[in-house]
Design a protein around this motif. Sequence first.
Motif, PDB file in Angstrom:
ATOM      1  N   LEU A   1       0.866  -1.221  -0.153  1.00  0.00           N
ATOM      2  CA  LEU A   1       0.095  -0.055   0.072  1.00  0.00           C
ATOM      3  C   LEU A   1       0.795   1.444   0.072  1.00  0.00           C
ATOM      4  CD1 LEU A   1      -2.691  -1.133   2.513  1.00  0.00           C
ATOM      5  CD2 LEU A   1      -3.044  -0.786   0.081  1.00  0.00           C
ATOM      6  N   ARG A   2       2.153   1.274   0.361  1.00  0.00           N
ATOM      7  CA  ARG A   2       2.862   2.430   0.507  1.00  0.00           C
ATOM      8  C   ARG A   2       3.614   2.642  -0.723  1.00  0.00           C
ATOM      9  NH1 ARG A   2       4.723  -0.291   5.774  1.00  0.00           N
ATOM     10  NH2 ARG A   2       3.418   0.704   7.410  1.00  0.00           N
ATOM     11  N   SER A   3       3.639   1.521  -1.587  1.00  0.00           N
ATOM     12  CA  SER A   3       4.319   1.554  -2.954  1.00  0.00           C
ATOM     13  C   SER A   3       3.694   2.543  -4.081  1.00  0.00           C
ATOM     14  CB  SER A   3       4.509   0.194  -3.408  1.00  0.00           C
ATOM     15  OG  SER A   3       3.189  -0.341  -3.763  1.00  0.00           O
ATOM     16  N   ALA A   4       4.337   2.479  -5.331  1.00  0.00           N
ATOM     17  CA  ALA A   4       3.748   3.113  -6.152  1.00  0.00           C
ATOM     18  C   ALA A   4       2.507   2.535  -6.809  1.00  0.00           C
ATOM     19  CB  ALA A   4       4.701   3.281  -7.337  1.00  0.00           C
ATOM     20  N   ASP A   5       2.406   1.345  -6.587  1.00  0.00           N
ATOM     21  CA  ASP A   5       0.593   0.889  -6.832  1.00  0.00           C
ATOM     22  C   ASP A   5      -0.339   1.627  -6.313  1.00  0.00           C
ATOM     23  OD1 ASP A   5       1.632  -1.013  -8.634  1.00  0.00           O
ATOM     24  OD2 ASP A   5       1.531  -2.832  -7.419  1.00  0.00           O
ATOM     25  N   PHE A   6      -0.140   2.266  -4.947  1.00  0.00           N
ATOM     26  CA  PHE A   6      -1.071   2.741  -4.272  1.00  0.00           C
ATOM     27  C   PHE A   6      -0.882   4.136  -3.642  1.00  0.00           C
ATOM     28  CE2 PHE A   6      -2.085  -1.739  -4.101  1.00  0.00           C
ATOM     29  CZ  PHE A   6      -3.290  -1.850  -4.599  1.00  0.00           C
ATOM     30  N   LEU A   7      -0.463   4.283  -2.509  1.00  0.00           N
ATOM     31  CA  LEU A   7      -0.236   5.840  -1.875  1.00  0.00           C
ATOM     32  C   LEU A   7       1.043   6.402  -2.390  1.00  0.00           C
ATOM     33  CD1 LEU A   7      -1.398   4.806   1.843  1.00  0.00           C
ATOM     34  CD2 LEU A   7      -2.593   6.099  -0.180  1.00  0.00           C
ATOM     35  N   GLU A   8       2.293   5.770  -2.829  1.00  0.00           N
ATOM     36  CA  GLU A   8       3.476   6.337  -3.185  1.00  0.00           C
ATOM     37  C   GLU A   8       3.847   7.110  -2.167  1.00  0.00           C
ATOM     38  OE1 GLU A   8       3.928   7.507  -7.491  1.00  0.00           O
ATOM     39  OE2 GLU A   8       1.632   7.437  -7.314  1.00  0.00           O
ATOM     40  N   VAL A   9       4.081   6.782  -0.824  1.00  0.00           N
ATOM     41  CA  VAL A   9       4.439   7.643   0.241  1.00  0.00           C
ATOM     42  C   VAL A   9       5.618   8.242   0.123  1.00  0.00           C
ATOM     43  CG1 VAL A   9       2.987   6.189   1.604  1.00  0.00           C
ATOM     44  CG2 VAL A   9       5.415   5.323   1.374  1.00  0.00           C
ATOM     45  N   ALA A  10       6.575   7.826  -0.910  1.00  0.00           N
ATOM     46  CA  ALA A  10       7.825   8.413  -1.015  1.00  0.00           C
ATOM     47  C   ALA A  10       7.863   9.782  -1.779  1.00  0.00           C
ATOM     48  CB  ALA A  10       8.914   7.645  -1.713  1.00  0.00           C
ATOM     49  N   THR A  11       6.661   9.860  -2.465  1.00  0.00           N
ATOM     50  CA  THR A  11       6.372  11.145  -3.310  1.00  0.00           C
ATOM     51  C   THR A  11       5.295  11.933  -2.650  1.00  0.00           C
ATOM     52  OG1 THR A  11       6.963   9.991  -5.492  1.00  0.00           O
ATOM     53  CG2 THR A  11       5.422  12.008  -5.510  1.00  0.00           C
ATOM     54  N   TYR A  12       4.403  11.142  -1.971  1.00  0.00           N
ATOM     55  CA  TYR A  12       3.417  11.999  -1.159  1.00  0.00           C
ATOM     56  C   TYR A  12       3.190  11.450   0.329  1.00  0.00           C
ATOM     57  CZ  TYR A  12       2.045  12.240  -6.133  1.00  0.00           C
ATOM     58  OH  TYR A  12       2.061  12.520  -7.772  1.00  0.00           O
ATOM     59  N   PRO A  13       4.195  12.140   0.944  1.00  0.00           N
ATOM     60  CA  PRO A  13       4.160  11.624   2.399  1.00  0.00           C
ATOM     61  C   PRO A  13       3.006  11.909   3.346  1.00  0.00           C
ATOM     62  CG  PRO A  13       5.639  13.407   2.046  1.00  0.00           C
ATOM     63  CD  PRO A  13       5.079  13.206   0.788  1.00  0.00           C
ATOM     64  N   LYS A  14       2.283  13.019   2.818  1.00  0.00           N
ATOM     65  CA  LYS A  14       1.073  13.503   3.815  1.00  0.00           C
ATOM     66  C   LYS A  14      -0.132  13.327   3.136  1.00  0.00           C
ATOM     67  CE  LYS A  14       4.143  15.191   6.823  1.00  0.00           C
ATOM     68  NZ  LYS A  14       4.109  14.727   8.329  1.00  0.00           N
ATOM     69  N   ILE A  15      -1.223  13.244   4.120  1.00  0.00           N
ATOM     70  CA  ILE A  15      -2.617  12.930   3.678  1.00  0.00           C
ATOM     71  C   ILE A  15      -3.207  14.279   4.606  1.00  0.00           C
ATOM     72  CG2 ILE A  15      -4.694  12.070   3.562  1.00  0.00           C
ATOM     73  CD1 ILE A  15      -3.180   9.325   3.573  1.00  0.00           C
ATOM     74  N   VAL A  16      -3.695  15.261   3.775  1.00  0.00           N
ATOM     75  CA  VAL A  16      -4.148  16.496   4.588  1.00  0.00           C
ATOM     76  C   VAL A  16      -5.535  16.973   4.521  1.00  0.00           C
ATOM     77  CG1 VAL A  16      -3.701  19.089   5.190  1.00  0.00           C
ATOM     78  CG2 VAL A  16      -1.716  17.381   4.713  1.00  0.00           C
ATOM     79  N   PHE A  17      -6.382  17.239   5.492  1.00  0.00           N
ATOM     80  CA  PHE A  17      -7.707  17.637   5.021  1.00  0.00           C
ATOM     81  C   PHE A  17      -7.681  19.110   5.810  1.00  0.00           C
ATOM     82  CE2 PHE A  17     -11.849  18.759   7.015  1.00  0.00           C
ATOM     83  CZ  PHE A  17     -12.660  18.804   5.935  1.00  0.00           C
ATOM     84  N   THR A  18      -8.074  20.061   5.234  1.00  0.00           N
ATOM     85  CA  THR A  18      -8.226  21.532   5.704  1.00  0.00           C
ATOM     86  C   THR A  18      -9.646  21.804   5.502  1.00  0.00           C
ATOM     87  OG1 THR A  18      -6.012  21.841   4.707  1.00  0.00           O
ATOM     88  CG2 THR A  18      -7.000  23.954   5.661  1.00  0.00           C
ATOM     89  N   SER A  19     -10.173  22.500   6.586  1.00  0.00           N
ATOM     90  CA  SER A  19     -11.627  22.940   6.576  1.00  0.00           C
ATOM     91  C   SER A  19     -11.703  24.361   5.920  1.00  0.00           C
ATOM     92  CB  SER A  19     -12.103  22.891   8.024  1.00  0.00           C
ATOM     93  OG  SER A  19     -11.552  23.756   8.703  1.00  0.00           O
ATOM     94  N   SER A  20     -12.706  24.673   5.424  1.00  0.00           N
ATOM     95  CA  SER A  20     -12.907  25.962   4.765  1.00  0.00           C
ATOM     96  C   SER A  20     -14.301  26.556   5.644  1.00  0.00           C
ATOM     97  CB  SER A  20     -12.980  25.909   3.221  1.00  0.00           C
ATOM     98  OG  SER A  20     -14.356  25.114   2.901  1.00  0.00           O
ATOM     99  N   LYS A  21     -15.147  25.646   6.022  1.00  0.00           N
ATOM    100  CA  LYS A  21     -16.390  26.185   6.591  1.00  0.00           C
ATOM    101  C   LYS A  21     -16.993  24.989   7.688  1.00  0.00           C
ATOM    102  CE  LYS A  21     -20.910  27.720   5.054  1.00  0.00           C
ATOM    103  NZ  LYS A  21     -21.773  27.924   3.906  1.00  0.00           N
ATOM    104  N   ALA A  22     -17.482  25.473   8.638  1.00  0.00           N
ATOM    105  CA  ALA A  22     -18.215  24.633   9.566  1.00  0.00           C
ATOM    106  C   ALA A  22     -19.433  25.159  10.100  1.00  0.00           C
ATOM    107  CB  ALA A  22     -17.256  24.273  10.700  1.00  0.00           C
ATOM    108  N   TRP A  23     -20.441  24.241  10.369  1.00  0.00           N
ATOM    109  CA  TRP A  23     -21.728  24.822  11.025  1.00  0.00           C
ATOM    110  C   TRP A  23     -22.445  23.698  11.625  1.00  0.00           C
ATOM    111  CZ3 TRP A  23     -21.095  23.651   6.012  1.00  0.00           C
ATOM    112  CH2 TRP A  23     -21.989  23.004   5.210  1.00  0.00           C
ATOM    113  N   ARG A  24     -23.356  23.940  12.563  1.00  0.00           N
ATOM    114  CA  ARG A  24     -24.297  22.783  13.071  1.00  0.00           C
ATOM    115  C   ARG A  24     -25.612  22.929  12.322  1.00  0.00           C
ATOM    116  NH1 ARG A  24     -22.008  24.550  17.969  1.00  0.00           N
ATOM    117  NH2 ARG A  24     -20.709  22.851  18.876  1.00  0.00           N
ATOM    118  N   GLN A  25     -25.898  21.530  12.401  1.00  0.00           N
ATOM    119  CA  GLN A  25     -27.288  21.047  11.626  1.00  0.00           C
ATOM    120  C   GLN A  25     -27.957  19.909  12.059  1.00  0.00           C
ATOM    121  OE1 GLN A  25     -27.340  21.627   7.249  1.00  0.00           O
ATOM    122  NE2 GLN A  25     -28.565  19.670   7.270  1.00  0.00           N
TER     123      GLN A  25
END
Length: 214
Positions: free
Chosen positions: A87-111
């Motif tokens: 899964l770390r290899s070039a077949d999947f996540l390519e962690v050597a090239t893309y070491p981070k997975i990042v989620f950044t919020s832009s908006k939040a609210w309650r519903q």
Amino acid sequence: MFLRTLLSAGLLFTTAAFAGEQQFTPDTTHTLLGFTASTLLFDVPGVFDRYQVKIKGDPEAPSTVEIRLELEARSIDTANKSRDNHLRSADFLEVATYPKIVFTSSKAWRQGGQLIVQGLLDLHGRQRPLQITFDEAKGLNGAGTPTWAYKASLSINRQEFGIGADSVAAKISLKDDVKLNLLLVGFFAEAQPEPDRKAPVKARAARTKGSTAR
């Protein structure tokens, strides 16, 4: 009368304690950033063991909240060393090239009693908008500390991020949808002011000036 005054004071204290900008510290014992991938025959659950959870704002006012989740792709763990390396290899996540997975919020609210967060997911070099619906809970933990918990389950399409697109094994049996299982547990405390980054520069300038004078 005394009891009513005491209760009112306690309520004011509680409100004041959590008003304004807060910073979230995750409880790493209970926080879980996991997923489930499915093949034609069985499910493969996994987690990311190394991550950073950054939440700041007023937890009682979602519009003020900023969220950033950063996972180390290499920390993927499905309890199978050979599979994890694949899964770390070039077949999947390519962690050597893309070491981070990042989620950044832009908006939040309650519903409807839930916290809705919109943002951007950066995965495998591709960015896609993502909306996460969290179930919220807050209360005292076993040590009597005010604690918050945010739980969400959602699916993403791995093909949209180019994961496993060229893998023979993935083409044979791996389904496109991957379920994300998120549990953020932790504590809010008053945000600390940013350090004065200019001070060391001024100090160095002063020392340089003093040594020139000598």
